[in-house]
Design a protein around this motif. Structure first.
Motif, PDB file in Angstrom:
ATOM      1  N   VAL A  58      19.901 -12.403 -26.777  1.00  0.00           N
ATOM      2  CA  VAL A  58      19.684 -12.406 -25.329  1.00  0.00           C
ATOM      3  C   VAL A  58      19.419 -10.983 -24.833  1.00  0.00           C
ATOM      4  N   ASN A  59      18.673 -10.902 -23.756  1.00  0.00           N
ATOM      5  CA  ASN A  59      18.374  -9.635 -23.082  1.00  0.00           C
ATOM      6  C   ASN A  59      18.024  -9.938 -21.633  1.00  0.00           C
ATOM      7  N   PRO A  60      19.027 -10.200 -20.792  1.00  0.00           N
ATOM      8  CA  PRO A  60      18.729 -10.532 -19.389  1.00  0.00           C
ATOM      9  C   PRO A  60      18.086  -9.343 -18.684  1.00  0.00           C
ATOM     10  N   ARG A  61      16.958  -9.598 -18.024  1.00  0.00           N
ATOM     11  CA  ARG A  61      16.198  -8.507 -17.404  1.00  0.00           C
ATOM     12  C   ARG A  61      15.221  -9.088 -16.388  1.00  0.00           C
ATOM     13  N   LEU A  62      14.815  -8.239 -15.470  1.00  0.00           N
ATOM     14  CA  LEU A  62      13.760  -8.576 -14.518  1.00  0.00           C
ATOM     15  C   LEU A  62      12.429  -8.214 -15.154  1.00  0.00           C
ATOM     16  N   VAL A  63      11.606  -9.206 -15.449  1.00  0.00           N
ATOM     17  CA  VAL A  63      10.341  -8.948 -16.131  1.00  0.00           C
ATOM     18  C   VAL A  63       9.209  -8.697 -15.138  1.00  0.00           C
ATOM     19  N   PHE A  64       9.306  -9.233 -13.918  1.00  0.00           N
ATOM     20  CA  PHE A  64       8.256  -9.007 -12.929  1.00  0.00           C
ATOM     21  C   PHE A  64       8.800  -9.321 -11.547  1.00  0.00           C
ATOM     22  N   HIS A  65       8.312  -8.562 -10.589  1.00  0.00           N
ATOM     23  CA  HIS A  65       8.658  -8.793  -9.180  1.00  0.00           C
ATOM     24  C   HIS A  65       7.364  -8.896  -8.397  1.00  0.00           C
ATOM     25  N   TYR A  66       7.245  -9.994  -7.637  1.00  0.00           N
ATOM     26  CA  TYR A  66       6.034 -10.220  -6.856  1.00  0.00           C
ATOM     27  C   TYR A  66       6.385 -10.303  -5.378  1.00  0.00           C
ATOM     28  N   GLY A  67       5.572  -9.638  -4.552  1.00  0.00           N
ATOM     29  CA  GLY A  67       5.783  -9.696  -3.112  1.00  0.00           C
ATOM     30  C   GLY A  67       6.348  -8.404  -2.566  1.00  0.00           C
ATOM     31  N   ILE A  68       6.867  -8.480  -1.355  1.00  0.00           N
ATOM     32  CA  ILE A  68       7.424  -7.330  -0.642  1.00  0.00           C
ATOM     33  C   ILE A  68       8.933  -7.327  -0.837  1.00  0.00           C
ATOM     34  N   ALA A  69       9.448  -6.228  -1.367  1.00  0.00           N
ATOM     35  CA  ALA A  69      10.882  -6.131  -1.630  1.00  0.00           C
ATOM     36  C   ALA A  69      11.668  -6.146  -0.319  1.00  0.00           C
ATOM     37  N   SER A  70      12.761  -6.874  -0.306  1.00  0.00           N
ATOM     38  CA  SER A  70      13.616  -6.920   0.880  1.00  0.00           C
ATOM     39  C   SER A  70      14.288  -5.566   1.088  1.00  0.00           C
ATOM     40  N   GLY A  71      14.537  -5.242   2.339  1.00  0.00           N
ATOM     41  CA  GLY A  71      15.155  -3.959   2.665  1.00  0.00           C
ATOM     42  C   GLY A  71      14.206  -2.793   2.607  1.00  0.00           C
ATOM     43  N   SER A  72      12.902  -3.023   2.721  1.00  0.00           N
ATOM     44  CA  SER A  72      11.920  -1.931   2.670  1.00  0.00           C
ATOM     45  C   SER A  72      12.034  -1.064   3.920  1.00  0.00           C
ATOM     46  N   ILE A  73      11.925   0.260   3.719  1.00  0.00           N
ATOM     47  CA  ILE A  73      12.119   1.180   4.845  1.00  0.00           C
ATOM     48  C   ILE A  73      11.016   2.224   4.976  1.00  0.00           C
ATOM     49  N   SER A  74      10.284   2.541   3.904  1.00  0.00           N
ATOM     50  CA  SER A  74       9.276   3.605   3.994  1.00  0.00           C
ATOM     51  C   SER A  74       8.152   3.323   3.013  1.00  0.00           C
ATOM     52  N   MET A  75       6.992   3.980   3.272  1.00  0.00           N
ATOM     53  CA  MET A  75       5.810   3.764   2.451  1.00  0.00           C
ATOM     54  C   MET A  75       5.135   5.087   2.139  1.00  0.00           C
ATOM     55  N   ALA A  76       4.334   5.073   1.062  1.00  0.00           N
ATOM     56  CA  ALA A  76       3.480   6.198   0.688  1.00  0.00           C
ATOM     57  C   ALA A  76       2.230   5.627   0.041  1.00  0.00           C
ATOM     58  N   TYR A  77       1.130   6.409   0.095  1.00  0.00           N
ATOM     59  CA  TYR A  77      -0.144   5.882  -0.391  1.00  0.00           C
ATOM     60  C   TYR A  77      -0.915   6.964  -1.128  1.00  0.00           C
ATOM     61  N   ASP A  78      -1.441   6.584  -2.297  1.00  0.00           N
ATOM     62  CA  ASP A  78      -2.340   7.438  -3.069  1.00  0.00           C
ATOM     63  C   ASP A  78      -3.758   6.938  -2.801  1.00  0.00           C
ATOM     64  N   SER A  79      -4.522   7.691  -2.027  1.00  0.00           N
ATOM     65  CA  SER A  79      -5.834   7.232  -1.597  1.00  0.00           C
ATOM     66  C   SER A  79      -6.859   7.235  -2.720  1.00  0.00           C
ATOM     67  N   ILE A  80      -6.643   8.011  -3.780  1.00  0.00           N
ATOM     68  CA  ILE A  80      -7.585   8.042  -4.902  1.00  0.00           C
ATOM     69  C   ILE A  80      -7.316   6.873  -5.843  1.00  0.00           C
ATOM     70  N   GLN A  81      -6.066   6.658  -6.188  1.00  0.00           N
ATOM     71  CA  GLN A  81      -5.697   5.559  -7.073  1.00  0.00           C
ATOM     72  C   GLN A  81      -5.563   4.226  -6.345  1.00  0.00           C
ATOM     73  N   ASN A  82      -5.541   4.256  -5.017  1.00  0.00           N
ATOM     74  CA  ASN A  82      -5.305   3.050  -4.219  1.00  0.00           C
ATOM     75  C   ASN A  82      -3.982   2.390  -4.607  1.00  0.00           C
ATOM     76  N   ILE A  83      -2.940   3.205  -4.688  1.00  0.00           N
ATOM     77  CA  ILE A  83      -1.595   2.725  -5.009  1.00  0.00           C
ATOM     78  C   ILE A  83      -0.715   2.880  -3.768  1.00  0.00           C
ATOM     79  N   LEU A  84      -0.093   1.797  -3.382  1.00  0.00           N
ATOM     80  CA  LEU A  84       0.856   1.812  -2.275  1.00  0.00           C
ATOM     81  C   LEU A  84       2.266   1.733  -2.837  1.00  0.00           C
ATOM     82  N   ALA A  85       3.143   2.601  -2.361  1.00  0.00           N
ATOM     83  CA  ALA A  85       4.555   2.605  -2.765  1.00  0.00           C
ATOM     84  C   ALA A  85       5.411   2.260  -1.552  1.00  0.00           C
TER      85      ALA A  85
END
Length: 1032
Positions: A26-53
């Motif tokens: 056994v190896n209990p783990r989170l393999v993937f998370h889809y959607g908007i995480a609860s408790g989100s408070i701030s954002m950042a954006y890489d305009s070249i890579q088009n990555i939103l954090a």
């Protein structure tokens, strides 16, 4: 005698064939998370890579890349994020926590590479564009410079600093709020100027090369205009050349200040100078947007150039009452003084952060910019930015503007919430390739798409996608409107295969009654649903439609013709109360149904008749609440004993299953049915507070015989069994605080545990949907916001394309050509006024741009210049570094002989450095250190050639090389210093007579004092060696 033998055998330990899982399985783990995480408070954006954090309150960071790629990061500690910023196109994300820890995240590897502990309260954080240098302002008013070193990632504190006494000391006013709120490198002059904004409103333009204040405004001059307390809460540049800055305050005011920009050079007009002098006393313009009336602080500001039109300013004001004026966009043009063109976005709650991102994917030809607003509840709203720009332009004309449409980011489950779910996995056919098929992510709708039609069409047409010849995982959901959906969960992006709309009894319309129970058996081709009204629907599927052997793939193929084409018949059975549990007796094939009113019904599916229906003295829900167990006869429903098996400390039951040596199967979460009872059978009962294993033979008799028991220290909210490929059985437990435990059966030994950060189970499970498969796959759906994909076994072949979907960083991304941003062009006649200066600076002219910007300078030369400046201490060390980290160490004495190079050519020091004064009290000790270090320097120069020093550098490890590059003492240098110290004692005896001669000593002292008074410290360090020896 026979019953006694059964009891005796049941009390013994089960046979070995009922094997339990091992720790390595056994190896209990989170393999993937889809959607908007609860408790989100701030954002950042890489305009070249088009990555939103997006950062959360509990230390999680969610990354969103192109083609629906998503990654989930977790900090070591569950601390909120204060600042979040990308090093654009470098694959590095910096996160500042509430504990003032600076985390360096490697996005490509999705791992935390370095943590830098800053000992003061960080109040501002800014990465210098196109470099690896970072400005960090603290609550004491000091600014430190950090540099990010790559491979390995390390944050190194530079010698250069901007102390509060230097940046604020020039003013005659006493500082009230010394915290540095913003450090804004001036556009087109990032390596030469930085704008510092303090909490009390003081604005300082700092010259990096000159190491002094170049311009000051705001502060007490602002407070003298209106006598009311205010603090700076937000700021941003409002000009591509750094001549205008917008500042928001805690009382709701917004001022536009004029700053000496790159266009205001030596050949600037005299009128510009007069305007700059006037700007030192009053702000250039005041924006009246209604925030001051509500005393709503300006949370954030963002300026966007207009691409040939007037620019826009996005204003986010905090309002506790949820005012409709909390978010506004205004147009900045020559008419702004007399007429404010603005758009007010109606928001139901306060906005925490905003970003403008590029939406769409590679298949979308016309990419669109989307405005993302992160609300207080964690919801994310999306607006089409082109519609916002169109609205502002229409306001200038007579045509009525159209309000931009607001979309809320949701997981693709439709318009109704999930009320019940089942998860079915089929990984028996290992010949099916997991990554051979085409990656469907590019055809999947983007979370941040501004086109609602695009999302709907892609959800409904996902069944026609190529690349899923055989579906391995099936997710079945019952919804609040009575719809049952079948989803392809082979990939952690859910594709809708089939939708079943349950009709009401008297019409063909949708029933609209929430589905509360589901049963699906692929072997018997049976689907049974129960709803809140007590209606049970039995769907029998056509056998000819499933001759392929894979019912899941057959469902996908039948979706083209509709669900009615594969239904053999539908039967309805009415039960009193809301249906809570459905299972089938494998021996008789009868349905066993439990309701919330205490009825347990046995239904003959062929005749649609209720064979038996018994109501207990208490409701079934209450019976489950106290973990009572009663055995019933499978055919008639009669009780096999007159008494129930009860627990001394009742708690709500969650899961029940019969375990035996020959067969282990999940028959229902509330009711378990077994036709033939082997002698070694056990009854597993999981409640919120404990896990129990009863002897099934004793349960039938109504007597309590506990085989094994485990008390739980937390409240459990979900329990299920699963098996490994070797048919070993384990128990999965999920707790309300997010903890996951894997226990073996039947001894209930804890094998492994982990924590599902971000999961909180509410008092009512209306917003959380839980389901698990027989292979230990757990799906947790939090309303329409996020999905957790959790695996229990060590195997990694459960989901397809997992590696691709988790990789957000693109190493082959082409950087956007940097330079002056698109300059807006105003074709109408320009009116005179204060705000016309903004338009004049935005338009500019090419001659001044070429003179003032850094476009002609190579990035390498700028980086080399910054390295030389920031690696040199610009103030005496009595202004100490407050972060407690190692810096490029200068000697404690001001007269440092180490700066005198005896053999190599002197290197030019950065111009404009502060003169370090000579401390008279340390003169004697300084002279003695000077003499000793001169001798030590000569001994080192004679015994250690330059080539040998270079070889020593190669021998040290990577960390020592980094330290040596920035002036830190390495382990080899420490040992060399001890060797030089021993040689120094030998040489002191030889030079003692010469040093005692007063005439040489006096001559040396006089010349040193002259050098200090006439020259800077850097010039003293560059005095030729021969001249010093002449004084000797």
């Amino acid at each position: 005698m026979f019953m006694k033998k059964i009891v005796d055998m049941a009390s013994k330990k089960p046979a070995r064939s009922l094997n339990g899982l091992k720790e390595d399985d056994v190896n209990p783990r989170l393999v993937f998370h889809y959607g908007i995480a609860s408790g989100s408070i701030s954002m950042a954006y890489d305009s070249i890579q088009n990555i939103l954090a997006i950062a959360t309150l509990d230390g999680r960071i969610k990354l969103y890349g192109k083609d629906n790629t998503q990654a989930h990061l977790e900090s070591n500690e569950a601390a909120p994020s204060k600042f979040l910023q990308f090093l654009e196109n470098q694959g590095v994300l910096l996160n500042v926590t509430a504990q003032n820890h600076i985390e360096v995240w490697d996005i490509d590897r999705k791992q935390l590479s370095h943590v830098y502990i800053f000992k003061e309260e960080i109040t501002s954080f800014m990465i210098m564009r196109r470099s690896f240098y970072i400005y960090i302002g603290d609550s004491l008013g000091n600014i430190s410079i950090l540099k990010l070193h790559r491979e390995p990632y390390l944050l190194i504190c530079m010698q250069y600093c901007i102390p509060f006494s230097a940046s604020n000391g020039a003013t005659t006013e006493a500082a009230e709020d010394t915290a540095v709120m913003y450090t804004l490198p001036q556009p087109m002059a990032e390596s030469r100027r930085v704008l510092i904004i303090f909490g009390d409103g003081l604005i300082v333009l700092w010259g990096i090369q000159e190491s002094k204040v170049m311009f000051t405004t705001g502060g007490k001059m602002l407070h003298s205009l209106v006598h009311e307390p205010r603090k700076v809460t937000s700021a941003c540049w409002a000009c591509p050349y750094g001549s205008k800055v917008v500042v928001g305050y805690s009382n709701g005011e917004i001022f536009l200040w004029s700053i000496p920009g790159t266009l205001n050079s030596k050949n600037a007009a005299a009128t510009d100078k007069e305007e700059l002098c006037a700007a030192q006393n009053v702000p250039l313009c005041k924006l009246n947007l209604g925030y001051k009336m509500e005393k709503a602080p300006i949370v954030s500001l963002k300026w966007v150039p207009g691409d040939g039109r007037a620019s826009r300013l996005y204003v986010n004001g905090a309002s506790g009452s949820g005012s409709s004026n909390s978010f506004q966009i205004i147009m900045l043009n020559e008419y702004t003084e007399s007429r404010t063109i603005k758009l007010v976005l109606p928001l139901a709650e306060a906005c925490l952060d905003m970003e403008i991102v590029s939406s769409g994917n590679d298949r979308t030809k016309n990419k669109q910019d989307a405005l993302l607003l992160l609300l207080k509840s964690g919801l994310l709203c999306v607006y089409d930015d082109s519609e916002i720009q169109k609205y502002l332009i229409q306001c200038l004309s007579k045509s009525p503007p159209t309000l931009p449409k607001q979309l809320t980011v949701k997981v693709p489950f439709g318009d109704s919430r999930i009320t019940v779910a089942k998860f079915v996995t089929d990984n028996s056919d290992q010949s099916i390739s997991m990554d051979k098929d085409e990656v469907p992510a590019k055809n999947f709708p983007s979370l941040f798409s501004v086109d609602s039609k695009d999302k709907a069409v892609n959800r409904m047409n996902s069944a026609h996608l190529s690349g899923f010849t055989k579906v391995k995982n099936l997710y079945i959901t019952g919804h609040s409107n009575g719809v049952i959906n079948f989803w392809d969960a082979s990939c952690p992006l859910l594709f809708l295969i089939l939708s079943v709309k349950q009709q009401s009894e008297d019409s063909h319309s949708l029933s609209g009654i929430p589905v509360t129970a589901l049963y699906f058996d692929s072997t018997s081709r049976l689907l049974v649903s129960g709803d809140q009204s007590g209606m049970v629907r039995i769907f029998k599927l056509k056998p000819e439609q499933f001759n392929t052997g894979n019912i899941i793939s057959s469902l996908q193929a039948a979706a083209k013709q509709g669900f009615s084409s594969i239904i053999h018949d539908v039967k309805l059975v009415k039960i009193s109360g809301t249906i809570l549990s459905i299972c089938i007796n494998p021996g008789t094939g009868n349905l066993v149904i439990g309701s919330d009113e205490g009825y347990v019904s046995i239904v003959d599916m062929e005749k649609q008749t209720i064979l038996s229906q018994r109501r207990f003295t208490s409701e079934l829900y209450t019976a489950l609440k106290d973990s009572s167990v009663l055995a019933l006869e499978g055919d008639t429903g009669n009780a096999l004993s007159s008494s129930m098996v009860r627990s001394k400390k009742p708690s709500k039951a969650l899961f029940m299953q019969i375990l035996d040596a020959q067969d282990t199967s999940v028959l229902g979460s509330h009711i378990s049915v077994k036709d033939t009872i082997p002698k070694q059978s056990l009854l597993l009962l999981c409640s919120e507070k404990d896990v129990r294993l009863y002897s099934l033979a004793h349960v039938i008799q109504g007597t309590k015989k506990v085989y094994s028991k485990k008390k739980l220290h937390s409240t459990c909210c979900w329990a299920s069994t699963f098996h490994s490929p070797c048919s070993d059985v384990g128990l999965l437990l999920l707790f309300t605080n997010g903890k996951i435990e894997i226990r073996s059966l039947p001894d209930l030994t804890l094998l492994k545990e982990t924590s599902l950060r971000g999961f909180t189970f509410p008092s009512s499970n209306s917003e959380i949907s839980l389901s698990s498969s027989s292979e230990g796959e757990l799906l947790v759906v939090n309303a329409d916001q996020e999905i957790f994909f959790v695996s229990s076994l060590s195997r990694k072949d459960i989901y397809r394309h997992l590696e691709f979907l988790s990789h957000v960083f693109d190493k082959d991304a082409i950087p956007i050509q940097e330079g002056p941003t698109s300059v807006p062009t105003i074709h109408k006649e320009k009116k005179k006024g204060i705000f016309s200066n903004v338009i004049r600076d935005i338009k500019g002219n090419k001659a001044k741009q070429g003179e003032a910007t850094e476009a002609g300078e190579s990035q390498a030369s700028i980086e080399e210049e910054l390295s030389a400046i920031f690696s040199t201490s610009n103030f005496s060390l009595d202004v100490e570094k407050r972060d407690g980290s190692p810096i490029l160490d200068e000697d404690d004495v001001e007269l440092n002989i180490d700066d005198i190079d005896l053999e190599e050519e002197p290197t030019e020091k950065p111009k404009g450095q502060k003169i370090i004064t000579l401390n008279k009290k340390k003169l004697n000790s300084g002279l003695q250190a000077l003499k000793g270090k001169l001798i030590s320097k000569k001994v080192k120069s004679a015994s250690m050639p330059v080539k040998e020093e270079m070889e020593d550098v190669k021998n040290v490890d990577a960390i020592d090389q980094i330290k040596k590059r920035y002036g830190f003492p390495s382990s080899s240098e420490i040992s060399a210093a001890k060797t030089a110290e021993s040689k120094l004692h030998d040489n002191l005896g030889k030079l003692q007579k010469m040093l005692l001669q007063p005439i040489y000593l006096l001559s040396f002292t006089v010349n040193c004092l002259r050098s200090v008074t006439k020259k800077s410290y850097g010039e003293v360090a560059n005095v030729p060696t021969g001249e010093i020896l002449l004084h000797w």
